[in-house]
Design a protein around this motif. Structure first.
Motif, PDB file in Angstrom:
ATOM      1  N   SER A 146     -22.536  14.833   4.199  1.00 52.08           N
ATOM      2  CA  SER A 146     -24.017  14.942   3.728  1.00 52.08           C
ATOM      3  C   SER A 146     -24.398  13.989   2.774  1.00 52.08           C
ATOM      4  N   ALA A 147     -23.654  13.856   1.817  1.00 56.70           N
ATOM      5  CA  ALA A 147     -23.763  13.016   0.729  1.00 56.70           C
ATOM      6  C   ALA A 147     -23.621  11.701   1.182  1.00 56.70           C
ATOM      7  N   SER A 148     -22.600  11.241   1.831  1.00 62.59           N
ATOM      8  CA  SER A 148     -22.702   9.650   2.535  1.00 62.59           C
ATOM      9  C   SER A 148     -23.823   9.456   3.070  1.00 62.59           C
ATOM     10  N   VAL A 149     -24.263  10.159   4.096  1.00 61.38           N
ATOM     11  CA  VAL A 149     -25.387   9.974   5.158  1.00 61.38           C
ATOM     12  C   VAL A 149     -26.713   9.722   3.823  1.00 61.38           C
ATOM     13  N   SER A 150     -26.827  10.529   3.034  1.00 60.50           N
ATOM     14  CA  SER A 150     -27.901  10.321   2.043  1.00 60.50           C
ATOM     15  C   SER A 150     -27.823   8.832   1.262  1.00 60.50           C
ATOM     16  N   ILE A 151     -26.692   8.737   0.957  1.00 54.43           N
ATOM     17  CA  ILE A 151     -26.442   7.218   0.143  1.00 54.43           C
ATOM     18  C   ILE A 151     -26.840   6.111   0.966  1.00 54.43           C
ATOM     19  N   ILE A 152     -26.451   6.179   2.370  1.00 54.81           N
ATOM     20  CA  ILE A 152     -26.556   4.840   3.139  1.00 54.81           C
ATOM     21  C   ILE A 152     -28.001   4.808   3.510  1.00 54.81           C
ATOM     22  N   ASN A 153     -28.660   6.095   3.941  1.00 53.33           N
ATOM     23  CA  ASN A 153     -29.810   6.107   4.286  1.00 53.33           C
ATOM     24  C   ASN A 153     -30.810   5.649   2.979  1.00 53.33           C
ATOM     25  N   GLN A 169     -26.729   9.599  10.773  1.00 55.84           N
ATOM     26  CA  GLN A 169     -26.896  10.997  10.896  1.00 55.84           C
ATOM     27  C   GLN A 169     -25.106  11.272  10.547  1.00 55.84           C
ATOM     28  N   GLU A 170     -25.089  12.822  10.382  1.00 58.28           N
ATOM     29  CA  GLU A 170     -23.598  13.198   9.995  1.00 58.28           C
ATOM     30  C   GLU A 170     -22.768  13.008  10.994  1.00 58.28           C
ATOM     31  N   GLU A 171     -23.256  13.127  12.320  1.00 61.82           N
ATOM     32  CA  GLU A 171     -22.472  12.976  13.502  1.00 61.82           C
ATOM     33  C   GLU A 171     -22.184  11.458  13.921  1.00 61.82           C
ATOM     34  N   ASP A 172     -22.664  10.665  13.179  1.00 58.38           N
ATOM     35  CA  ASP A 172     -22.423   9.168  13.447  1.00 58.38           C
ATOM     36  C   ASP A 172     -20.957   8.843  12.717  1.00 58.38           C
ATOM     37  N   LEU A 173     -20.719   9.726  11.460  1.00 60.31           N
ATOM     38  CA  LEU A 173     -19.705   9.338  10.637  1.00 60.31           C
ATOM     39  C   LEU A 173     -18.384  10.168  11.170  1.00 60.31           C
ATOM     40  N   LYS A 174     -17.844   9.484  12.199  1.00 56.52           N
ATOM     41  CA  LYS A 174     -16.467  10.186  12.873  1.00 56.52           C
ATOM     42  C   LYS A 174     -15.294   9.642  12.221  1.00 56.52           C
TER      43      LYS A 174
END
Length: 399
Positions: A146-153, A169-174
């Motif tokens: 969640s935090a990683s997605v927020s930083i990238i976006n 989105q979170e599901e993209d970070l496999k």
């Protein structure tokens, strides 16, 4: 009616070395091929907006850390030679030319590597990314998606001036090891703006001549580079932006040529040939005017480019068993997804765009007309090196 002197140079600079010239032409060819493959993937009824230069940049950086068959596939699809020093020099030239602002045009962009704090990259790759490709390195904790997605976006939103606020989105970070991001923003005012009082409601048709509804059709007469290129079945016009460094090339199919057939044909020729035909015709008819009709439009696209790139020969990098990215990481990694989003706005004042990638000449006895009241394609091009920064296909302005 507006009149202009020649705003873009006649040909690519003679001062370019053969290796830099090869990379420059390869970048443009990749752009034409990518528009064609994404257009096929989108289908007959969907608009397409992409930034080929954005995608080319990410893949060129990825190639630096690849080896074996993965490297050869990337090199072939990107139309690159195997001289790394020359490729890096060419990238600097292209990147500097593209990301220039002023005189009514703003073009900004950046690359970023979002790395796993627990799994560092090979230092040689990280050095190249920062020093040559100007990619910021941002360690993140992928254990907290969640935090990683927020930083990238947040990074993407900042680069694109909030035109694109969600790239991943979170599901993209496999089980991610690395996220490579590229963002571009373009805002250009026409050298000769369309007068809004001349914009009228007009019908827009599909490839078969079936009415799709009405659009706000902009109109002006002026001295623009133009050609009717019969061998690709299209009329072509160049609409310059203020300052002359960038132009929009608009291609409207003629006769029974469909937009997808046109894109397939132009993917097999260098963009320099299109420029050559327009410049030759300009010399033949130096005082002739062109009547231009172009709809006001907003288009956006959201692609996972894995399939489109596979059609261009980039296959192994997406396969967890075959990808060889050993120059990036000591761990076994592969490219899970290449996500690309772009938005392009065309109106009377100019264009706003963002992304997170021989024949018979027409008779000039009467004023030629290019009327985009049917599916058409366009490119936003940096004129000095013919870099295709953004590209698109409009099949339905209402979408």
């Amino acid at each position: 009616m507006v009149w202009a002197c020649a705003w873009a140079q006649r040909s690519l600079p003679n001062s370019l070395s053969d290796s830099v010239l090869s990379v420059t032409k390869g970048s443009a060819q990749f752009a034409l091929e990518l528009l064609q493959t994404t257009s096929v993937e989108a289908g007959k009824f969907m608009n397409v907006a992409i930034s080929p230069f954005s995608v080319w940049t990410v893949l060129t950086l990825l190639r630096e850390g690849s080896a074996g068959k993965t490297n050869s596939q990337l090199q072939g699809a990107l139309h690159l030679h195997d001289n790394n020093k020359a490729i890096r020099a060419a990238f600097r030239k292209l990147n500097n030319a593209v990301h220039a602002s002023g005189n009514g045009v703003e073009m900004t962009g950046a690359n970023a590597l979002f790395t796993d704090i627990n799994r560092p990259l090979q230092w040689e790759f990280e050095y190249l990314a920062e020093k040559v490709y100007k990619s910021g390195v941002h360690p993140v904790n992928f254990m907290n998606p969640s935090a990683s997605v927020s930083i990238i976006n947040r990074w993407v939103a900042n680069i694109t001036h909030n035109r694109i606020v969600q790239l991943v989105q979170e599901e993209d970070l496999k089980d991610p090891h690395l996220v490579i991001a590229n963002g571009n923003f373009f805002k250009g005012k026409w050298l000769f703006p369309f007068n809004s009082s001349d914009t009228m409601r007009e019908k827009f048709y599909d490839d078969k001549g079936i009415e799709l509804g009405e659009v706000d059709m902009m109109h002006q007469d002026g001295h623009f580079r133009y050609s009717h290129i019969s061998e690709i079945g299209s009329k072509v016009v160049e609409l310059p932006y203020a300052g002359g460094q960038f132009s929009m090339i608009v291609l409207v199919p003629t006769g029974n040529t469909t937009i997808n057939a046109l894109l397939e044909r132009i993917s097999k020729i260098p963009i320099e040939k299109i420029y050559h035909r327009m410049i030759t015709e300009e010399e033949e008819y130096p005082d002739a005017a062109v009547e231009v009709y172009l709809p006001r439009v907003v288009i956006s696209s959201d692609f996972v480019l894995n399939k489109a790139l596979a059609k261009l020969g980039i296959i192994d990098v997406f396969n967890d068993a075959r990808a060889d990215l050993s120059g990036i990481s000591p761990h076994s990694i592969y490219l899970h997804k290449l996500i690309h989003k772009a938005e392009i706005v065309i109106d009377e004042e100019g264009t706003t765009a963002s992304s997170a990638t021989g024949g018979v000449m027409s008779d000039r006895q009467t004023m030629p007309k290019i009327h985009a009241n049917r599916p058409f394609a366009f490119f936003i091009v940096e004129n000095s090196l013919r870099v295709i920064v953004f590209a698109g296909k409009v099949v339905n302005p209402h979408m």
